[in-house]
Design a protein around this motif. Structure first.
Motif, PDB file in Angstrom:
ATOM      1  N   UNK A 109       0.465   8.012  -2.497  1.00 29.85           N
ATOM      2  CA  UNK A 109      -0.849   7.388  -2.348  1.00 29.85           C
ATOM      3  C   UNK A 109      -0.760   5.917  -2.737  1.00 29.85           C
ATOM      4  N   UNK A 110      -1.408   5.070  -1.965  1.00 30.86           N
ATOM      5  CA  UNK A 110      -1.278   3.628  -2.178  1.00 30.86           C
ATOM      6  C   UNK A 110      -2.639   2.949  -2.094  1.00 30.86           C
ATOM      7  N   UNK A 111      -2.736   1.818  -2.787  1.00 31.45           N
ATOM      8  CA  UNK A 111      -3.872   0.911  -2.650  1.00 31.45           C
ATOM      9  C   UNK A 111      -3.483  -0.123  -1.598  1.00 31.45           C
ATOM     10  N   UNK A 112      -4.190  -0.127  -0.477  1.00 28.61           N
ATOM     11  CA  UNK A 112      -3.822  -0.986   0.643  1.00 28.61           C
ATOM     12  C   UNK A 112      -4.438  -2.383   0.568  1.00 28.61           C
ATOM     13  N   UNK A 113      -5.156  -2.677  -0.496  1.00 26.75           N
ATOM     14  CA  UNK A 113      -5.855  -3.960  -0.594  1.00 26.75           C
ATOM     15  C   UNK A 113      -4.908  -5.143  -0.444  1.00 26.75           C
ATOM     16  N   UNK A 114      -3.843  -5.155  -1.224  1.00 23.86           N
ATOM     17  CA  UNK A 114      -2.924  -6.287  -1.196  1.00 23.86           C
ATOM     18  C   UNK A 114      -2.174  -6.382   0.133  1.00 23.86           C
ATOM     19  N   UNK A 115      -1.841  -5.233   0.716  1.00 23.94           N
ATOM     20  CA  UNK A 115      -1.156  -5.214   2.006  1.00 23.94           C
ATOM     21  C   UNK A 115      -2.010  -5.907   3.071  1.00 23.94           C
ATOM     22  N   UNK A 116      -3.305  -5.577   3.091  1.00 23.97           N
ATOM     23  CA  UNK A 116      -4.179  -6.162   4.105  1.00 23.97           C
ATOM     24  C   UNK A 116      -4.533  -7.611   3.797  1.00 23.97           C
ATOM     25  N   UNK A 117      -4.602  -7.980   2.539  1.00 26.20           N
ATOM     26  CA  UNK A 117      -4.815  -9.390   2.213  1.00 26.20           C
ATOM     27  C   UNK A 117      -3.653 -10.233   2.715  1.00 26.20           C
ATOM     28  N   UNK A 118      -2.436  -9.738   2.518  1.00 29.02           N
ATOM     29  CA  UNK A 118      -1.246 -10.430   2.997  1.00 29.02           C
ATOM     30  C   UNK A 118      -1.262 -10.532   4.523  1.00 29.02           C
ATOM     31  N   UNK A 119      -1.615  -9.426   5.156  1.00 23.17           N
ATOM     32  CA  UNK A 119      -1.665  -9.344   6.619  1.00 23.17           C
ATOM     33  C   UNK A 119      -2.680 -10.323   7.201  1.00 23.17           C
ATOM     34  N   UNK A 159     -10.953  -6.984   3.457  1.00 21.90           N
ATOM     35  CA  UNK A 159     -11.792  -5.974   2.814  1.00 21.90           C
ATOM     36  C   UNK A 159     -12.296  -4.953   3.814  1.00 21.90           C
ATOM     37  N   UNK A 160     -12.794  -5.448   4.953  1.00 14.53           N
ATOM     38  CA  UNK A 160     -13.369  -4.547   5.957  1.00 14.53           C
ATOM     39  C   UNK A 160     -12.325  -3.589   6.503  1.00 14.53           C
ATOM     40  N   UNK A 161     -11.113  -4.056   6.730  1.00 11.09           N
ATOM     41  CA  UNK A 161     -10.043  -3.175   7.220  1.00 11.09           C
ATOM     42  C   UNK A 161      -9.754  -2.056   6.228  1.00 11.09           C
ATOM     43  N   UNK A 162      -9.672  -2.408   4.945  1.00 10.84           N
ATOM     44  CA  UNK A 162      -9.432  -1.383   3.916  1.00 10.84           C
ATOM     45  C   UNK A 162     -10.567  -0.379   3.893  1.00 10.84           C
ATOM     46  N   UNK A 163     -11.806  -0.857   3.964  1.00  9.16           N
ATOM     47  CA  UNK A 163     -12.956   0.040   3.855  1.00  9.16           C
ATOM     48  C   UNK A 163     -13.087   0.948   5.071  1.00  9.16           C
ATOM     49  N   UNK A 165      -5.646   9.911   4.693  1.00  9.90           N
ATOM     50  CA  UNK A 165      -6.392  10.881   3.893  1.00  9.90           C
ATOM     51  C   UNK A 165      -6.532  10.354   2.458  1.00  9.90           C
ATOM     52  N   UNK A 166      -7.467  10.949   1.727  1.00  9.28           N
ATOM     53  CA  UNK A 166      -7.678  10.567   0.320  1.00  9.28           C
ATOM     54  C   UNK A 166      -8.347  11.721  -0.409  1.00  9.28           C
ATOM     55  N   UNK A 190     -15.660  -0.955  -7.838  1.00 11.14           N
ATOM     56  CA  UNK A 190     -15.243  -0.871  -9.233  1.00 11.14           C
ATOM     57  C   UNK A 190     -13.899  -0.168  -9.331  1.00 11.14           C
ATOM     58  N   UNK A 191     -13.701   0.838  -8.472  1.00 12.58           N
ATOM     59  CA  UNK A 191     -12.414   1.533  -8.381  1.00 12.58           C
ATOM     60  C   UNK A 191     -12.073   1.712  -6.904  1.00 12.58           C
ATOM     61  N   UNK A 192     -10.929   1.200  -6.499  1.00 14.11           N
ATOM     62  CA  UNK A 192     -10.521   1.297  -5.097  1.00 14.11           C
ATOM     63  C   UNK A 192      -9.773   2.603  -4.861  1.00 14.11           C
ATOM     64  N   UNK A 193     -10.230   3.443  -3.938  1.00 13.35           N
ATOM     65  CA  UNK A 193      -9.552   4.708  -3.653  1.00 13.35           C
ATOM     66  C   UNK A 193      -8.126   4.489  -3.146  1.00 13.35           C
ATOM     67  N   UNK A 194      -7.247   5.375  -3.550  1.00 11.31           N
ATOM     68  CA  UNK A 194      -5.883   5.370  -3.021  1.00 11.31           C
ATOM     69  C   UNK A 194      -5.848   6.195  -1.744  1.00 11.31           C
ATOM     70  N   UNK A 195      -5.060   5.739  -0.781  1.00 20.76           N
ATOM     71  CA  UNK A 195      -4.955   6.436   0.503  1.00 20.76           C
ATOM     72  C   UNK A 195      -3.538   6.972   0.691  1.00 20.76           C
ATOM     73  N   UNK A 196      -3.465   8.097   1.372  1.00 18.96           N
ATOM     74  CA  UNK A 196      -2.159   8.620   1.776  1.00 18.96           C
ATOM     75  C   UNK A 196      -2.022   8.424   3.281  1.00 18.96           C
ATOM     76  N   UNK A 197      -0.851   7.931   3.684  1.00 18.73           N
ATOM     77  CA  UNK A 197      -0.589   7.617   5.090  1.00 18.73           C
ATOM     78  C   UNK A 197       0.330   8.680   5.679  1.00 18.73           C
TER      79      UNK A 197
END
Length: 500
Positions: free
Chosen positions: A161-171, A304-308, A462-463, A481-488
């Motif tokens: 499970x990963x937090x994709x926030x930083x991945x998408x910010x970089x992208x 942000x929108x991509x992650x959400x 999934x999450x 406040x807490x970003x959900x982790x996602x499984x790819x």
């Protein structure tokens, strides 16, 4: 004795404020709301960013969808009604941004986001062509190329499970740098250069947010005790150096480009800005500020929108399956994986998913204006000059009298044509509307559709995090406040072959 004089001084100051602002108290008889305490108004309710949206909702339930209050010595109107929002956003006397955005001038520069009229109107008119339809079509290859690299990154994230926030910010930072500045940032994985640049942008953005919600940080006396002042200054300097170097490169190498290449590059935002210098409409500071602002705007809200979107599709797999079916039906007649503009026009259900994501999680939950003259609202109330007006987009998007008793629940069917029939045109304003709407809204939607379509075609998400546990934070842009982790999960590569 000191306390006695201090109390007396504060009381006299407050009386002076009340007298000088007496015109605003006329609003109390027409628009009710919480007056709060002397000196602070209701500022004590808004000190924690995770409480701001819920505090506004509570007051709207007590006093109605539009209420009047005070933020320290500043009178402000909070608007959660679509018609009043339209009155404000279409008024030529409410074009200027609120004073709370002054922190953005320091961090990003005086560009389209915060410029006052009439300078804003001039800059917007001159820069509009940089986001025209033909320009967006020319950006499609960049969107596709960067998604190809993003897919390779996802291949390394399949095990946990990963937090994709930083991945998408970089992208999105890489896309923003290429599409607006013409800069080819190395994109194979997360490299040191883009990682450092991203860290600088995030530092400056976080610090600007702190200054917006803590105006005393603008004063040197308080700034001395601010623990982030050195890192903020350094990050801001590095970003400015990066932008200046790009501008310098474009001015040095422009004459060496071929005629075809030069014609193509004129579509890029930075070249539009440089042409305006040659025509005498911009100076060099304008170019630097506008380029800086546009990169900030192009990558933050989009990431942000991509992650959400992926987060909500993971929480509601039945809607994720519908998006996958739609994308498969389009790709079944294609010979490659590139998404074309005509493909995006066929992604009707994905449109609904994107819109519903921005409804329940408004990219910018609050926007604020200030009145330059008296403004008559459609309900007959006249609001005075100097009033701060906050449009509560987040809670307006979740009104049960507009969106039904389950307005807080994610459901793309809210954007079926039959369900939109009769709704006020300002009941859904993720990019605001009216005179000062977002210049890059078409750019954001197009890049988002290309990215989500390609990712859903290749992966399932999934999450274990439940939707009802999301806690929203007003942070200029919407945060959690807490970003959900996602499984790819990798999809079966043979599915499209069978479809064909």
């Amino acid at each position: 004795m000191i306390l006695y004089y201090l109390t007396g001084t504060l009381l006299l100051l407050w009386i002076h404020v009340l007298w000088s602002r007496r015109a605003f108290y006329k609003l109390i008889w027409k628009i009710s709301g919480p007056l709060g305490y002397p000196i602070v108004g209701m500022a004590h309710r808004l000190m924690r960013r995770e409480d701001i949206l819920s505090a506004f909702k509570e007051e709207e339930q007590k006093f109605g969808q539009t209420f009047f209050s005070w933020l320290g010595p500043y009178p402000f109107l909070v608007v959660g009604d679509p018609q009043i929002a339209q009155d404000i956003l279409t008024s030529p006397h409410c074009v200027n941004k609120s004073f709370i955005y002054s922190a953005l001038d320091d961090g990003a520069g005086r560009g389209l986001f915060s410029l006052p009229n009439p300078k804003w109107n001039l800059h917007r008119r001159l820069l509009n062509p940089a986001f025209g339809h033909k320009v967006l079509l020319n950006l499609m290859p960049i969107f596709n190329q960067e998604v190809n690299k993003l897919i390779k990154t996802f291949e390394m994230l399949l095990t946990e499970e990963v937090d994709l926030t930083k991945v998408f910010q970089n992208f999105t930072l890489k896309i923003a740098a290429q599409t607006t500045m013409g800069d080819k940032i190395p994109s194979d994985g997360i490299n040191n250069f883009s990682e450092g640049l991203l860290s600088c942008y995030k530092c400056v953005q976080d610090c600007m947010t702190q200054m917006c919600f803590s105006p005393w940080l603008h004063f040197k006396a308080f700034n001395y005790f601010w623990k982030n002042k050195d890192s903020y200054k350094e990050a801001k300097s590095q970003i400015r150096t990066y932008i200046r170097n790009l501008i310098k490169q474009k001015t040095m190498y422009e004459p060496e480009l071929s005629e075809n290449k030069r014609a193509l590059d004129q579509n890029i935002f930075i070249h539009r800005a440089l042409n305006l210098v040659q025509k005498g409409h911009f100076d060099w500071q304008n170019v630097e500020d506008e380029c800086n602002v546009i990169v900030f705007g192009a990558f933050e809200t989009t990431s942000n929108t991509l992650v959400y979107i992926l987060m909500l599709l993971a929480m509601f797999p039945q809607y994720q399956d519908k998006v996958f079916d739609e994308v498969c039906s389009i790709y079944s007649s294609k010979d490659d994986n590139e998404v074309t503009y005509s493909d995006t026009q066929q992604m009707i259900y994905l449109d609904m998913v994107i819109n519903e994501t921005m409804r329940v999680m408004a990219p910018v939950p609050l926007v604020a204006r200030q009145t330059e003259q008296e403004v008559r609202l459609s309900n007959g109330v006249i609001i005075p000059k100097g009033l701060q007006v906050a449009i509560d987009i987040f809670n307006m998007h979740r009104r049960t009298d507009i969106w039904g008793h389950e307005a807080h629940i994610f459901n793309p069917d809210n954007f079926l044509p039959s369900n939109l029939d009769g709704k006020h045109p300002y009941a859904f304003i993720p990019f605001t509307k009216g005179i000062r709407n977002c210049i890059g809204w078409r750019y954001a939607l197009l890049s988002t559709k290309v990215t989500i379509a390609r990712l859903i075609l290749n992966y399932r998400f999934s999450t274990t995090f439940e939707y009802q546990n999301l806690h929203f934070v007003e942070d200029i842009t919407i945060k959690l406040k807490e970003t959900p982790l996602l499984r790819i999960h990798e999809r079966n590569k043979n599915i499209l072959k069978y479809e064909k």
